[in-house]
Design a protein around this motif. Structure first.
Motif, mmCIF file in Angstrom:
data_model
loop_
_atom_site.group_PDB
_atom_site.id
_atom_site.type_symbol
_atom_site.label_atom_id
_atom_site.label_comp_id
_atom_site.label_asym_id
_atom_site.label_seq_id
_atom_site.Cartn_x
_atom_site.Cartn_y
_atom_site.Cartn_z
ATOM 1 N N ARG A 15 13.560 -18.460 -39.551
ATOM 2 C CA ARG A 15 14.290 -17.333 -40.147
ATOM 3 C C ARG A 15 13.659 -16.946 -41.478
ATOM 4 N NH1 ARG A 15 20.347 -18.239 -40.580
ATOM 5 N NH2 ARG A 15 20.285 -16.038 -41.071
ATOM 6 N N LEU A 16 13.279 -17.924 -42.284
ATOM 7 C CA LEU A 16 12.615 -17.615 -43.557
ATOM 8 C C LEU A 16 11.291 -16.895 -43.328
ATOM 9 C CD1 LEU A 16 13.334 -20.821 -45.675
ATOM 10 C CD2 LEU A 16 14.172 -18.499 -46.109
ATOM 11 N N ALA A 62 18.126 -4.976 -34.387
ATOM 12 C CA ALA A 62 17.502 -6.056 -35.150
ATOM 13 C C ALA A 62 18.205 -6.339 -36.470
ATOM 14 C CB ALA A 62 16.038 -5.716 -35.402
ATOM 15 N N SER A 63 18.225 -7.616 -36.800
ATOM 16 C CA SER A 63 18.684 -8.073 -38.111
ATOM 17 C C SER A 63 17.942 -9.358 -38.429
ATOM 18 C CB SER A 63 20.203 -8.303 -38.117
ATOM 19 O OG SER A 63 20.545 -9.374 -37.271
ATOM 20 N N ASP A 64 17.982 -9.781 -39.664
ATOM 21 C CA ASP A 64 17.464 -11.085 -40.055
ATOM 22 C C ASP A 64 15.969 -11.254 -39.744
ATOM 23 O OD1 ASP A 64 18.302 -13.718 -41.171
ATOM 24 O OD2 ASP A 64 17.649 -14.473 -39.217
ATOM 25 N N GLY A 65 15.198 -10.168 -39.806
ATOM 26 C CA GLY A 65 13.761 -10.256 -39.573
ATOM 27 C C GLY A 65 13.331 -10.179 -38.124
ATOM 28 N N ASN A 76 29.436 -5.771 -37.428
ATOM 29 C CA ASN A 76 30.431 -6.674 -36.867
ATOM 30 C C ASN A 76 30.677 -7.835 -37.838
ATOM 31 O OD1 ASN A 76 28.390 -8.624 -36.479
ATOM 32 N ND2 ASN A 76 28.177 -8.163 -34.301
ATOM 33 N N ARG A 77 31.446 -8.803 -37.430
ATOM 34 C CA ARG A 77 31.806 -9.904 -38.327
ATOM 35 C C ARG A 77 30.625 -10.771 -38.737
ATOM 36 N NH1 ARG A 77 34.253 -12.067 -33.224
ATOM 37 N NH2 ARG A 77 33.292 -14.081 -32.815
ATOM 38 N N PHE A 78 29.482 -10.642 -38.050
ATOM 39 C CA PHE A 78 28.278 -11.378 -38.412
ATOM 40 C C PHE A 78 27.296 -10.515 -39.211
ATOM 41 C CE2 PHE A 78 29.789 -13.308 -34.408
ATOM 42 C CZ PHE A 78 30.071 -14.577 -34.889
ATOM 43 N N GLY A 79 27.695 -9.275 -39.516
ATOM 44 C CA GLY A 79 26.826 -8.367 -40.257
ATOM 45 C C GLY A 79 25.805 -7.660 -39.393
ATOM 46 N N ILE A 80 25.948 -7.747 -38.068
ATOM 47 C CA ILE A 80 25.008 -7.110 -37.137
ATOM 48 C C ILE A 80 25.559 -5.744 -36.760
ATOM 49 C CG2 ILE A 80 23.917 -7.316 -34.856
ATOM 50 C CD1 ILE A 80 24.300 -10.401 -35.183
ATOM 51 N N TRP A 81 24.676 -4.758 -36.695
ATOM 52 C CA TRP A 81 25.095 -3.401 -36.350
ATOM 53 C C TRP A 81 25.519 -3.305 -34.892
ATOM 54 C CZ3 TRP A 81 26.163 -0.191 -40.076
ATOM 55 C CH2 TRP A 81 25.499 -0.297 -41.300
#
Length: 191
Positions: free
Chosen positions: A16-17, A55-58, A105-110
């Motif tokens: 993830r980093l 997409a999220s988190d890279g 959503n509750r996980f911050g994903i669109w």
């Protein structure tokens, strides 16, 4: 924490980093390269109803699929996962267009604001974001178990869509700890 869980957590943190550290131009190149790889994949070209992700988190963006004017995409419908509000870790899929209004959503994903859930078995192909993968079809996701729960074979009564992983090439590993509930993928398309 078991050894397998500890190893998975460590791999998730590292990968993830790495994904998050990619610059915008690197992500843009990866998205364009991925689109080209998909447009040269017979399974993708023959699929009509395709599950994708926002997409999220890279993660590699699949937005070029929605924005492309390539004629090979003309008769395809794209659907994105919606996290159900219950605790069953199930995903529903709803159709998406480039003009869809989105919310987090509750996980911050669109996700699209308007949802018309389809039967998951009606998808021909699902493109799943990966944190890590092996060439033998093992995959590591974010750890929530949503794809595993949704596409568990016993729940897919009518048919199982083909499951493809999407990842940056650096996310490939030689091996991963495997749990009995981990759903394998048929193929990985990377960039």
């Amino acid at each position: 924490m078991s050894d397998a869980k500890s190893i998975k957590k460590n791999i998730r943190n590292i990968m993830r980093l790495k994904r998050q550290s990619l610059k915008i131009d690197q992500q843009t190149r990866a998205s364009k390269h991925l689109l080209n790889n998909l447009l040269n994949c017979p399974d993708f070209l023959s699929a009509k109803r395709i599950g994708i992700y926002l997409a999220s988190d890279g993660e590699i963006s699949l937005n070029p699929l929605l924005n492309s004017n390539d004629t090979r995409l003309k008769n395809k419908q794209f659907f994105v996962p919606i996290v159900k509000k219950n605790k069953n870790k199930q995903l529903n899929f709803t159709q998406i267009s480039k003009s869809a209004t989105l919310k987090r959503n509750r996980f911050g994903i669109w996700e699209p604001k308007k949802v018309h859930a389809i039967q998951n078995w009606s998808l021909d192909l699902v493109l799943m974001p990966l944190v890590a993968f092996t060439l033998s079809g093992q995959r590591l996701g974010m750890g929530g178990g949503f794809y595993d729960t949704t596409f568990a074979t016993k729940k897919m009564i009518i048919k199982q869509p083909k499951l493809f992983g999407i990842a940056h090439t650096f996310q490939q590993l030689e091996s991963l700890p495997n749990e009995p509930w981990d759903i394998p993928i048929k193929k990985v398309i990377s960039a």
